[in-house]
Design an enzyme around this catalytic site. Sequence first.
Site, PDB file in Angstrom:
ATOM      1  N   GLY A  53       0.816  -1.199   0.000  1.00 24.94           N
ATOM      2  CA  GLY A  53       0.000   0.000   0.000  1.00 24.94           C
ATOM      3  C   GLY A  53       0.854   1.255   0.000  1.00 24.94           C
ATOM      4  O   GLY A  53       0.501   2.259  -0.628  1.00 24.94           O
ATOM      5  N   THR A  54       1.968   1.201   0.696  1.00 25.75           N
ATOM      6  CA  THR A  54       2.876   2.350   0.721  1.00 25.75           C
ATOM      7  C   THR A  54       3.360   2.674  -0.684  1.00 25.75           C
ATOM      8  O   THR A  54       3.383   3.837  -1.102  1.00 25.75           O
ATOM      9  CB  THR A  54       4.076   2.055   1.647  1.00 25.75           C
ATOM     10  OG1 THR A  54       3.617   1.985   2.997  1.00 25.75           O
ATOM     11  CG2 THR A  54       5.142   3.134   1.530  1.00 25.75           C
ATOM     12  N   ASN A  74      -7.003   4.524   9.911  1.00 24.10           N
ATOM     13  CA  ASN A  74      -6.561   3.216  10.407  1.00 24.10           C
ATOM     14  C   ASN A  74      -6.591   3.107  11.921  1.00 24.10           C
ATOM     15  O   ASN A  74      -6.556   1.995  12.455  1.00 24.10           O
ATOM     16  CB  ASN A  74      -5.150   2.917   9.881  1.00 24.10           C
ATOM     17  CG  ASN A  74      -4.212   4.104   9.997  1.00 24.10           C
ATOM     18  OD1 ASN A  74      -4.570   5.234   9.675  1.00 24.10           O
ATOM     19  ND2 ASN A  74      -3.009   3.860  10.462  1.00 24.10           N
ATOM     20  N   GLN A 112      -7.907   0.639   4.471  1.00 23.98           N
ATOM     21  CA  GLN A 112      -8.673   0.151   5.609  1.00 23.98           C
ATOM     22  C   GLN A 112     -10.137  -0.087   5.285  1.00 23.98           C
ATOM     23  O   GLN A 112     -10.801  -0.865   5.965  1.00 23.98           O
ATOM     24  CB  GLN A 112      -8.573   1.138   6.782  1.00 23.98           C
ATOM     25  CG  GLN A 112      -7.238   1.112   7.498  1.00 23.98           C
ATOM     26  CD  GLN A 112      -6.961  -0.198   8.227  1.00 23.98           C
ATOM     27  OE1 GLN A 112      -7.839  -1.037   8.383  1.00 23.98           O
ATOM     28  NE2 GLN A 112      -5.735  -0.378   8.667  1.00 23.98           N
ATOM     29  N   THR A 129       9.150  -8.113 -12.436  1.00 20.37           N
ATOM     30  CA  THR A 129       8.311  -9.286 -12.656  1.00 20.37           C
ATOM     31  C   THR A 129       7.246  -9.374 -11.575  1.00 20.37           C
ATOM     32  O   THR A 129       7.529  -9.237 -10.388  1.00 20.37           O
ATOM     33  CB  THR A 129       9.172 -10.566 -12.641  1.00 20.37           C
ATOM     34  OG1 THR A 129      10.181 -10.442 -13.644  1.00 20.37           O
ATOM     35  CG2 THR A 129       8.324 -11.797 -12.919  1.00 20.37           C
ATOM     36  N   CYS A 163       2.010   1.072  12.081  1.00 20.20           N
ATOM     37  CA  CYS A 163       3.125   1.772  11.442  1.00 20.20           C
ATOM     38  C   CYS A 163       3.891   2.637  12.435  1.00 20.20           C
ATOM     39  O   CYS A 163       4.952   3.164  12.118  1.00 20.20           O
ATOM     40  CB  CYS A 163       2.611   2.624  10.282  1.00 20.20           C
ATOM     41  SG  CYS A 163       1.760   1.650   9.031  1.00 20.20           S
TER      42      CYS A 163
END
Length: 404
Positions: free
Chosen positions: A82-83, A181, A209, A267, A355
């Site tokens: 997600g970051t 979050n 979220q 890839t 986080c």
Amino acid sequence: MAASQSPLSASDPVYADYNGTTPVDPRVVSAMGPYLSAHFGNPSSSHGFGTAPAEAVARARSQVASLIGAASHHEIIFTGSGTEADHLAIRGVLRAARAASAAGAGAPTHAAGSGAGAARPHLVIQETEHPAVLAAAEVLAEDGVEVTALPVDSEGLVDPASLARALRPDTVLVSIMHANNETGAIQPISALSRIARDAGVLFHTDAAQSVGKVPVDVDALGVDLLTVVGHKLYAPKGVGALYVRAGTSIAALLPGGGQEAGLRGGTENVAGIVAFGEAARLAADDLEAGSGERMRALRDALESRLVDLLPGRVHLNGPREARLPQTLNVSIAGARGVDVLAGAPGVSASTGSACHAGTDAPSPVLTAMGADATRAMGALRLSLGRWTTEADVARLAEEIAAQI
């Protein structure tokens, strides 16, 4: 749809940190297995070993697109997290705007933003964003981009009027998360994006979220870019996706072999992507079966039990209505959240965002909402999920109260 066998053991602590990460659903594990063994080929290969992986990636792309109401599977770009998706959205759009400015091209479409021709483009975020968005904004600020962070009210919500006031002729992008979050607060994204769209400005939302917990539709939200994450949806960690509306001007951060429409070289993680797709399919089925209502009932029962066991000491953080159905963030008067959890080995929960794990400081989210240090330090984030039971809720409340 009935949930699969829980991967959690009855002897485990009660897991109440689904917002941090979800256990991987056994059905997801089963779906990805063949792509770790028999179907090992590179999906970009032209020979037979690449066929099954390529088809699987395409299928997963369609499954993720369907979950969020995207018009085309081509609008889904797979990332490693997600970051990464947040950085691709924010830095990629600003990079494209600067490239257009340098070329003297101006804005090719409304999606490039009214400020696409600005030498020092402007970005709008809000104070309680996910750390990934805050970090992307910081990187851009160091590179000369002007950043405005909108304040939130005592419930953690952005006032649309504040966004209208913040927009400027050189504003390129607005990035405001869909659901917080820590508190689960759901922002009025439709109203906010309408203001941005009327000004010709792109809109991104981090929906990590919210996707799979409440219905999410990119057209109903009115967004141009949207972040989704696999490990919040019972898929493994290490796979995310960015929805990019067709026609949006965005530049790659990781150019390479041309994968993911040229926006994300490298890839593809085929097994992880397959898992993400299956998790998206299961999430859609769960929503249709009323998972949100079940989560809301469990969450409210948990709060009620805590209030009964600790009368006058339990204070809700965030909005009572406009929040995710499985998230309960409360402060316990006279107690520190970190101490409560340290003394309750039968509970696996958090005091805030995963986080920020390892820090013993007031939550920046609660602080931005106006909470004083004592209340912020007393916070507990209790987030429920697919395998949470009524017995789990009772045990959570009793073990937390026992420490206080």
